[in-house]
Design a protein around this motif. Structure first.
Motif, PDB file in Angstrom:
ATOM      1  N   ALA A   6       0.845  -1.187   0.000  1.00  0.00           N
ATOM      2  CA  ALA A   6       0.000   0.000   0.000  1.00  0.00           C
ATOM      3  C   ALA A   6       0.885   1.242   0.000  1.00  0.00           C
ATOM      4  CB  ALA A   6      -0.909  -0.006   1.207  1.00  0.00           C
ATOM      5  N   GLY A   7       0.563   2.183  -0.860  1.00  0.00           N
ATOM      6  CA  GLY A   7       1.279   3.445  -0.900  1.00  0.00           C
ATOM      7  C   GLY A   7       2.538   3.428  -1.741  1.00  0.00           C
ATOM      8  N   GLN A   8       2.924   2.291  -2.307  1.00  0.00           N
ATOM      9  CA  GLN A   8       4.113   2.232  -3.150  1.00  0.00           C
ATOM     10  C   GLN A   8       3.748   2.570  -4.588  1.00  0.00           C
ATOM     11  OE1 GLN A   8       5.508  -1.785  -2.417  1.00  0.00           O
ATOM     12  NE2 GLN A   8       7.348  -0.935  -1.476  1.00  0.00           N
ATOM     13  N   GLN A   9       4.652   3.239  -5.272  1.00  0.00           N
ATOM     14  CA  GLN A   9       4.453   3.573  -6.676  1.00  0.00           C
ATOM     15  C   GLN A   9       4.848   2.370  -7.530  1.00  0.00           C
ATOM     16  OE1 GLN A   9       3.119   6.321  -7.996  1.00  0.00           O
ATOM     17  NE2 GLN A   9       2.715   7.043  -5.921  1.00  0.00           N
ATOM     18  N   PRO A  10       4.092   2.072  -8.605  1.00  0.00           N
ATOM     19  CA  PRO A  10       4.474   0.959  -9.468  1.00  0.00           C
ATOM     20  C   PRO A  10       5.762   1.284 -10.218  1.00  0.00           C
ATOM     21  CG  PRO A  10       2.601   2.125 -10.386  1.00  0.00           C
ATOM     22  CD  PRO A  10       2.865   2.716  -9.029  1.00  0.00           C
ATOM     23  N   ALA A  11       6.539   0.286 -10.463  1.00  0.00           N
ATOM     24  CA  ALA A  11       7.773   0.462 -11.224  1.00  0.00           C
ATOM     25  C   ALA A  11       7.417   0.333 -12.692  1.00  0.00           C
ATOM     26  CB  ALA A  11       8.796  -0.570 -10.794  1.00  0.00           C
ATOM     27  N   TRP A  12       7.121   1.455 -13.327  1.00  0.00           N
ATOM     28  CA  TRP A  12       6.658   1.448 -14.708  1.00  0.00           C
ATOM     29  C   TRP A  12       7.700   0.859 -15.648  1.00  0.00           C
ATOM     30  CZ3 TRP A  12       1.717   1.982 -15.175  1.00  0.00           C
ATOM     31  CH2 TRP A  12       1.010   2.778 -14.283  1.00  0.00           C
ATOM     32  N   ALA A  13       8.969   1.042 -15.319  1.00  0.00           N
ATOM     33  CA  ALA A  13      10.020   0.523 -16.183  1.00  0.00           C
ATOM     34  C   ALA A  13       9.968  -1.007 -16.265  1.00  0.00           C
ATOM     35  CB  ALA A  13      11.382   0.971 -15.676  1.00  0.00           C
ATOM     36  N   GLU A  14       9.540  -1.648 -15.187  1.00  0.00           N
ATOM     37  CA  GLU A  14       9.409  -3.106 -15.195  1.00  0.00           C
ATOM     38  C   GLU A  14       8.381  -3.559 -16.221  1.00  0.00           C
ATOM     39  OE1 GLU A  14       8.560  -4.857 -11.434  1.00  0.00           O
ATOM     40  OE2 GLU A  14      10.129  -3.729 -10.415  1.00  0.00           O
ATOM     41  N   LEU A  15       7.318  -2.772 -16.389  1.00  0.00           N
ATOM     42  CA  LEU A  15       6.259  -3.153 -17.328  1.00  0.00           C
ATOM     43  C   LEU A  15       6.705  -3.056 -18.774  1.00  0.00           C
ATOM     44  CD1 LEU A  15       3.123  -1.566 -15.662  1.00  0.00           C
ATOM     45  CD2 LEU A  15       3.786  -3.956 -15.720  1.00  0.00           C
ATOM     46  N   ALA A  16       7.782  -2.354 -19.035  1.00  0.00           N
ATOM     47  CA  ALA A  16       8.286  -2.255 -20.401  1.00  0.00           C
ATOM     48  C   ALA A  16       8.947  -3.557 -20.853  1.00  0.00           C
ATOM     49  CB  ALA A  16       9.279  -1.094 -20.509  1.00  0.00           C
ATOM     50  N   GLU A  17       9.288  -4.418 -19.905  1.00  0.00           N
ATOM     51  CA  GLU A  17       9.884  -5.709 -20.252  1.00  0.00           C
ATOM     52  C   GLU A  17       8.783  -6.691 -20.656  1.00  0.00           C
ATOM     53  OE1 GLU A  17      12.320  -7.111 -17.067  1.00  0.00           O
ATOM     54  OE2 GLU A  17      13.095  -5.093 -16.661  1.00  0.00           O
ATOM     55  N   PRO A  18       8.923  -7.329 -21.817  1.00  0.00           N
ATOM     56  CA  PRO A  18       7.867  -8.230 -22.312  1.00  0.00           C
ATOM     57  C   PRO A  18       7.544  -9.382 -21.369  1.00  0.00           C
ATOM     58  CG  PRO A  18       9.427  -7.754 -24.050  1.00  0.00           C
ATOM     59  CD  PRO A  18       9.992  -7.167 -22.797  1.00  0.00           C
ATOM     60  N   ASP A  19       8.545  -9.962 -20.708  1.00  0.00           N
ATOM     61  CA  ASP A  19       8.279 -11.101 -19.820  1.00  0.00           C
ATOM     62  C   ASP A  19       7.425 -10.684 -18.626  1.00  0.00           C
ATOM     63  OD1 ASP A  19       9.729 -12.748 -21.466  1.00  0.00           O
ATOM     64  OD2 ASP A  19      11.604 -12.477 -20.350  1.00  0.00           O
ATOM     65  N   VAL A  20       7.715  -9.524 -18.072  1.00  0.00           N
ATOM     66  CA  VAL A  20       6.944  -9.030 -16.931  1.00  0.00           C
ATOM     67  C   VAL A  20       5.514  -8.733 -17.349  1.00  0.00           C
ATOM     68  CG1 VAL A  20       6.739  -7.154 -15.243  1.00  0.00           C
ATOM     69  CG2 VAL A  20       8.989  -8.101 -15.793  1.00  0.00           C
ATOM     70  N   LEU A  21       5.366  -8.104 -18.519  1.00  0.00           N
ATOM     71  CA  LEU A  21       4.028  -7.768 -19.011  1.00  0.00           C
ATOM     72  C   LEU A  21       3.232  -9.026 -19.343  1.00  0.00           C
ATOM     73  CD1 LEU A  21       2.223  -5.383 -19.520  1.00  0.00           C
ATOM     74  CD2 LEU A  21       3.083  -5.296 -21.851  1.00  0.00           C
ATOM     75  N   ARG A  22       3.885 -10.034 -19.914  1.00  0.00           N
ATOM     76  CA  ARG A  22       3.182 -11.299 -20.189  1.00  0.00           C
ATOM     77  C   ARG A  22       2.722 -11.957 -18.896  1.00  0.00           C
ATOM     78  NH1 ARG A  22       6.998 -12.068 -24.416  1.00  0.00           N
ATOM     79  NH2 ARG A  22       5.936 -11.918 -26.415  1.00  0.00           N
ATOM     80  N   GLY A  23       3.561 -11.912 -17.862  1.00  0.00           N
ATOM     81  CA  GLY A  23       3.161 -12.463 -16.568  1.00  0.00           C
ATOM     82  C   GLY A  23       1.967 -11.737 -15.990  1.00  0.00           C
ATOM     83  N   LEU A  24       1.954 -10.410 -16.146  1.00  0.00           N
ATOM     84  CA  LEU A  24       0.823  -9.619 -15.659  1.00  0.00           C
ATOM     85  C   LEU A  24      -0.440  -9.946 -16.445  1.00  0.00           C
ATOM     86  CD1 LEU A  24      -0.288  -7.425 -13.820  1.00  0.00           C
ATOM     87  CD2 LEU A  24       0.515  -5.741 -15.484  1.00  0.00           C
ATOM     88  N   LEU A  25      -0.314 -10.076 -17.757  1.00  0.00           N
ATOM     89  CA  LEU A  25      -1.480 -10.430 -18.574  1.00  0.00           C
ATOM     90  C   LEU A  25      -2.001 -11.820 -18.220  1.00  0.00           C
ATOM     91  CD1 LEU A  25      -0.350  -9.027 -22.031  1.00  0.00           C
ATOM     92  CD2 LEU A  25      -2.169  -8.145 -20.561  1.00  0.00           C
ATOM     93  N   GLY A  26      -1.103 -12.736 -17.920  1.00  0.00           N
ATOM     94  CA  GLY A  26      -1.529 -14.073 -17.486  1.00  0.00           C
ATOM     95  C   GLY A  26      -2.257 -14.025 -16.156  1.00  0.00           C
ATOM     96  N   ALA A  27      -1.781 -13.146 -15.263  1.00  0.00           N
ATOM     97  CA  ALA A  27      -2.434 -13.015 -13.955  1.00  0.00           C
ATOM     98  C   ALA A  27      -3.815 -12.385 -14.087  1.00  0.00           C
ATOM     99  CB  ALA A  27      -1.563 -12.190 -13.020  1.00  0.00           C
ATOM    100  N   LEU A  28      -4.020 -11.557 -15.103  1.00  0.00           N
ATOM    101  CA  LEU A  28      -5.337 -10.935 -15.316  1.00  0.00           C
ATOM    102  C   LEU A  28      -6.401 -11.962 -15.671  1.00  0.00           C
ATOM    103  CD1 LEU A  28      -4.468  -7.763 -17.437  1.00  0.00           C
ATOM    104  CD2 LEU A  28      -5.010  -7.875 -15.010  1.00  0.00           C
ATOM    105  N   GLU A  29      -5.969 -13.089 -16.219  1.00  0.00           N
ATOM    106  CA  GLU A  29      -6.919 -14.112 -16.662  1.00  0.00           C
ATOM    107  C   GLU A  29      -7.404 -15.011 -15.534  1.00  0.00           C
ATOM    108  OE1 GLU A  29      -5.183 -16.312 -19.826  1.00  0.00           O
ATOM    109  OE2 GLU A  29      -5.083 -14.581 -21.167  1.00  0.00           O
ATOM    110  N   LEU A  30      -6.814 -14.882 -14.348  1.00  0.00           N
ATOM    111  CA  LEU A  30      -7.152 -15.794 -13.251  1.00  0.00           C
ATOM    112  C   LEU A  30      -7.979 -15.119 -12.175  1.00  0.00           C
ATOM    113  CD1 LEU A  30      -3.690 -17.528 -12.807  1.00  0.00           C
ATOM    114  CD2 LEU A  30      -5.640 -18.310 -14.147  1.00  0.00           C
ATOM    115  N   LYS A  31      -8.875 -15.903 -11.583  1.00  0.00           N
ATOM    116  CA  LYS A  31      -9.614 -15.445 -10.410  1.00  0.00           C
ATOM    117  C   LYS A  31      -8.764 -15.707  -9.178  1.00  0.00           C
ATOM    118  CE  LYS A  31     -13.303 -17.987 -11.196  1.00  0.00           C
ATOM    119  NZ  LYS A  31     -14.647 -18.538 -11.108  1.00  0.00           N
ATOM    120  N   LEU A  32      -9.213 -15.264  -8.022  1.00  0.00           N
ATOM    121  CA  LEU A  32      -8.446 -15.446  -6.793  1.00  0.00           C
ATOM    122  C   LEU A  32      -8.254 -16.913  -6.435  1.00  0.00           C
ATOM    123  CD1 LEU A  32      -9.888 -12.581  -4.567  1.00  0.00           C
ATOM    124  CD2 LEU A  32      -7.661 -12.679  -5.706  1.00  0.00           C
TER     125      LEU A  32
END
Length: 128
Positions: A6-32
């Motif tokens: 809570a209160g931390q800023q996202p590291a936008w530079a990390e999202l520029a890496e394709p592997d990190v972004l693919r992992g995030l997109l994969g996580a979007l497809e899952l429920k809790l």
């Protein structure tokens, strides 16, 4: 991204890496609970992520939207064979359509005339 507190800023530079972004997109497809979310839910989550990345580009936190460069395969839904016992057979379909024709009020005028003509011919056949 999941490690952000809570209160931390996202590291936008990390999202520029394709592997990190693919992992995030994969996580979007899952429920809790770990199962796959519905297609509309995934679409909304991906749209929200795209909007957040566009905002990051506007505020100069990112040089360009990395989502436009990452390609992800669409998930193919598995086709299941339909149980024939649960499908209406032709005789049942005819019976149901005849019952429905008697109770529906959403007929066009030509359909009403056609039904009236059939009813008149049935009555004539009974009288003959």
């Amino acid at each position: 991204m999941a490690s952000l507190g809570a209160g931390q800023q996202p590291a936008w530079a990390e999202l520029a890496e394709p592997d990190v972004l693919r992992g995030l997109l994969g996580a979007l497809e899952l429920k809790l609970d770990g199962t796959r979310a519905a297609a509309d839910t995934i679409r909304l989550r991906r749209t929200t992520l795209g909007n957040a990345l566009e905002y990051a580009v506007e505020t100069k936190a990112l040089g360009e939207n990395p989502l436009s460069e990452v390609r992800v395969k669409k998930h193919r839904a598995k086709l299941h064979q339909v149980d024939r016992r649960s499908v209406v057979n032709p005789v049942q379909a005819r019976q149901r359509s005849e019952i429905g024709a008697e109770w529906t009020d959403s007929r066009t005028r030509s359909e009403q005339r056609s039904l009236k003509h059939r009813e008149d011919s049935r009555a004539d056949a009974v009288l003959a």
